[in-house]
Design a protein around this motif. Structure first.
Motif, PDB file in Angstrom:
ATOM      1  N   TRP A 139       0.970  -1.051  -0.078  1.00 51.42           N
ATOM      2  CA  TRP A 139      -0.018   0.123   0.108  1.00 51.42           C
ATOM      3  C   TRP A 139       0.718   1.529   0.147  1.00 51.42           C
ATOM      4  O   TRP A 139       1.979   1.469   0.886  1.00 51.42           O
ATOM      5  N   PHE A 140       0.629   1.996  -0.843  1.00 52.45           N
ATOM      6  CA  PHE A 140       0.573   3.448  -0.662  1.00 52.45           C
ATOM      7  C   PHE A 140      -0.160   4.464  -0.864  1.00 52.45           C
ATOM      8  O   PHE A 140      -0.949   4.544  -1.119  1.00 52.45           O
ATOM      9  N   ASN A 141       0.321   5.364   0.101  1.00 59.30           N
ATOM     10  CA  ASN A 141      -0.381   7.120   0.401  1.00 59.30           C
ATOM     11  C   ASN A 141      -0.384   7.867  -0.010  1.00 59.30           C
ATOM     12  O   ASN A 141       1.226   8.184  -0.137  1.00 59.30           O
ATOM     13  N   ILE A 142      -1.095   8.703  -1.257  1.00 60.20           N
ATOM     14  CA  ILE A 142      -0.288   9.295  -2.033  1.00 60.20           C
ATOM     15  C   ILE A 142      -1.668  10.905  -1.335  1.00 60.20           C
ATOM     16  O   ILE A 142      -2.226  10.979  -1.532  1.00 60.20           O
ATOM     17  N   HIS A 143      -0.230  11.751  -2.139  1.00 60.44           N
ATOM     18  CA  HIS A 143      -0.762  13.299  -1.788  1.00 60.44           C
ATOM     19  C   HIS A 143      -0.654  14.080  -2.400  1.00 60.44           C
ATOM     20  O   HIS A 143       0.294  14.197  -3.238  1.00 60.44           O
TER      21      HIS A 143
END
Length: 76
Positions: A26-30
């Motif tokens: 999983w990657f959290n992107i902003h």
């Protein structure tokens, strides 16, 4: 698990030093989405490397990425 984007390939990327062996995570992107007026977004994607995630974001016109963090999401 349902994927949000079509990855277009099934190979593994061993060139990413942070993900040897190509296992997905999983990657959290902003960032901001230019196709909807530059609205700021924060969302999660499942993929095998940060390069692949950046490529997916570029395909969806999310080009103003402020950060990408690899971590487990709170909804799991």
């Amino acid at each position: 698990m349902s994927k949000f984007f079509d990855y277009g390939d099934s190979g593994t990327n061993t060139s990413d030093e942070t993900n040897i062996g190509g296992e997905e995570r999983w990657f959290n992107i902003h960032g901001a989405d230019d196709s909807i007026g530059g609205i700021k977004l924060s969302f999660w994607l499942w993929g095998e490397s940060e390069d692949k995630i950046r490529s997916l974001c570029k395909q969806k016109d999310i080009v103003d990425i402020t950060k990408i963090i690899q971590k487990d999401p709170p909804f799991l």
